[in-house]
Design an enzyme around this catalytic site. Structure first.
Site, PDB file in Angstrom:
ATOM      1  N   HIS A  76       0.840  -1.200   0.000  1.00  0.00           N
ATOM      2  CA  HIS A  76       0.000   0.000   0.000  1.00  0.00           C
ATOM      3  C   HIS A  76       0.877   1.253   0.000  1.00  0.00           C
ATOM      4  CE1 HIS A  76      -2.832   2.939   1.924  1.00  0.00           C
ATOM      5  NE2 HIS A  76      -3.655   2.360   1.071  1.00  0.00           N
TER       6      HIS A  76
ATOM      7  N   SER B  66      -6.650  -1.505  -5.205  1.00  0.00           N
ATOM      8  CA  SER B  66      -6.801  -1.865  -3.793  1.00  0.00           C
ATOM      9  C   SER B  66      -7.679  -3.113  -3.731  1.00  0.00           C
ATOM     10  CB  SER B  66      -7.402  -0.721  -2.967  1.00  0.00           C
ATOM     11  OG  SER B  66      -8.720  -0.440  -3.367  1.00  0.00           O
TER      12      SER B  66
ATOM     13  N   ASP C 104      -7.139  14.325  -6.219  1.00  0.00           N
ATOM     14  CA  ASP C 104      -6.881  12.974  -5.732  1.00  0.00           C
ATOM     15  C   ASP C 104      -8.204  12.392  -5.251  1.00  0.00           C
ATOM     16  OD1 ASP C 104      -5.994  10.643  -4.547  1.00  0.00           O
ATOM     17  OD2 ASP C 104      -4.476  11.590  -3.294  1.00  0.00           O
ATOM     18  N   MET C 105      -8.672  11.352  -5.908  1.00  0.00           N
ATOM     19  CA  MET C 105      -9.991  10.818  -5.571  1.00  0.00           C
ATOM     20  C   MET C 105     -10.001   9.294  -5.573  1.00  0.00           C
ATOM     21  SD  MET C 105     -12.296  11.045  -9.063  1.00  0.00           S
ATOM     22  CE  MET C 105     -13.275   9.602  -8.629  1.00  0.00           C
ATOM     23  N   ALA C 106     -10.787   8.727  -4.678  1.00  0.00           N
ATOM     24  CA  ALA C 106     -11.136   7.317  -4.776  1.00  0.00           C
ATOM     25  C   ALA C 106     -12.277   7.214  -5.772  1.00  0.00           C
ATOM     26  CB  ALA C 106     -11.579   6.784  -3.416  1.00  0.00           C
TER      27      ALA C 106
ATOM     28  N   LYS D 141     -20.750   5.544 -13.393  1.00  0.00           N
ATOM     29  CA  LYS D 141     -19.548   6.274 -13.797  1.00  0.00           C
ATOM     30  C   LYS D 141     -18.354   5.861 -12.926  1.00  0.00           C
ATOM     31  CE  LYS D 141     -22.189  10.232 -15.479  1.00  0.00           C
ATOM     32  NZ  LYS D 141     -22.464  11.683 -15.365  1.00  0.00           N
TER      33      LYS D 141
ATOM     34  N   GLY E  94      -7.128  20.782  -4.540  1.00  0.00           N
ATOM     35  CA  GLY E  94      -5.913  20.841  -3.733  1.00  0.00           C
ATOM     36  C   GLY E  94      -5.779  22.088  -2.895  1.00  0.00           C
TER      37      GLY E  94
END
Length: 349
Positions: free
Chosen positions: A116, A140, A174-176, A224, A306
């Protein structure tokens, strides 16, 4: 408990070294974790240290990895991390990608067999600070139901993007690919807090607000997000010859084994496509124009990706970073870990 950024970094590095990581590797991991807490991304900061320490101590992270970097073309490369610390593998891999993009205009570096790696924003900013545009994505373990499904298949499979400007501002997105990252649920658990009913479902497939009753997470924006997490899994998994989808190794099931994860960096050198200075001025102009737009009812202003994290960093520099007391006590203790994670399911239960 509030601590300075440097104090938090020192505590994390020392704990990781106590678990068995060499000083340089512990530095790199601590740097990424402290970056996350300093930006207010507490789901990827100090809350993760005990898990890493337990995996290190039990042999699931290679403490003296034999890294192998191989260029497979003018703009492509594979970096085998030998299941070493993911944060260090991703950092070194990004530097290789930056160096390659300087020479060829674009670089695609696939990292395989790593653990990780934490907040992807750290690595894309690494490139933006050197004038590059960057994308990063990683796998993940399965904890998300596919759109219309009831059982987990993909992971949260995050994506990050960063671009420089002509001033000190950097765009960092930055996104999951889930409504919310699992780390956010983990953070809520550590604080004894509930979660919104749009984040996850229980074992019956019903929305839940109980952070300890999560059976699976939900993809962002339904089909999506489902499509995006599939894309990430293909590019950071199958493309690199590592396990995919439901076959990706569990974070907690067996901490004695390496995870063999995949991650992909894409770095673009703007000077190969346009005038680099003009590009950065244009991006800066975009941010200025966005900031000048009138805010909608209920909003004080428009933020660019950000920006809020950097504002939190400035606040933390003055007031200190808030760390959950239990986590701070663990970092200060002489204990390496408390055997909390080995053998647990995907949600550390």
């Amino acid at each position: 408990m509030k601590v300075t950024k440097q104090a938090l970094f020192d505590l994390i590095q020392q704990k990781l070294m106590k678990a068995g990581l060499p000083e340089e590797a512990a530095y790199d991991v601590a740097d990424v974790l402290t970056f996350a807490d300093h930006r207010g991304i507490h789901s990827h900061g100090a809350v993760r240290v005990e898990y890493y320490a337990e995996r290190i101590a039990k042999g699931g992270i290679t403490i003296h990895p034999r890294y192998q970097f191989e260029k497979t073309g003018p703009s492509t490369a594979i970096f085998d991390g030998d299941n070493g610390p993911g944060h260090q593998v991703a950092k070194i891999g990004m530097q290789h990608a930056i160096d390659m993009a300087r020479e060829s205009g674009i670089a695609v570096v696939g990292m395989k067999h790593l653990s990780h790696s934490g907040a992807l924003g750290y690595f894309v900013e690494q490139a933006a600070k050197e004038g590059m545009v960057a994308l990063s994505m990683c796998q993940s373990d399965p904890m998300v139901v596919p759109f219309g499904g009831t059982e987990p298949y993909f992971g949260t499979n995050p994506i990050a993007f960063s671009a420089p400007t002509s001033d000190e501002r950097i765009i960092t997105f930055d996104m999951a690919t889930t409504v919310q990252a699992w780390g956010k649920v983990l953070d809520a658990r550590s604080k004894g807090e509930s979660i919104p009913d749009t984040w996850a479902v229980n074992a019956q497939g019903e929305p839940t607000t109980d952070s300890r009753d999560v059976h699976a997470l939900l993809p962002v924006a339904g089909p999506k997000g489902y499509g995006l997490m599939m894309m990430v899994d293909i590019l950071a998994g199958s493309l690199l010859g590592v396990p995919h989808g439901m076959h990706v190794s569990s974070m907690y099931e067996d901490l004695t084994k390496g995870r063999d994860l995949g991650q992909l960096h894409i770095v673009i050198n703007p000077s190969y496509f346009t005038d680099a200075d003009q590009f950065k001025r244009q991006v800066a102009q975009m941010l200025d124009e966005l900031k000048a737009q009138p805010a909608a009812p209920g909003f004080s202003e428009i933020y660019f990706p950000g920006e809020r994290g950097r504002l939190r960093s400035k606040k933390y520099d003055q007031e200190g970073i808030e760390i959950v007391d239990e986590i701070y006590d663990y970092l200060k203790s002489d204990d390496v870990h408390y055997d909390r994670y080995h053998g647990k399911n995907r949600f550390a239960e």
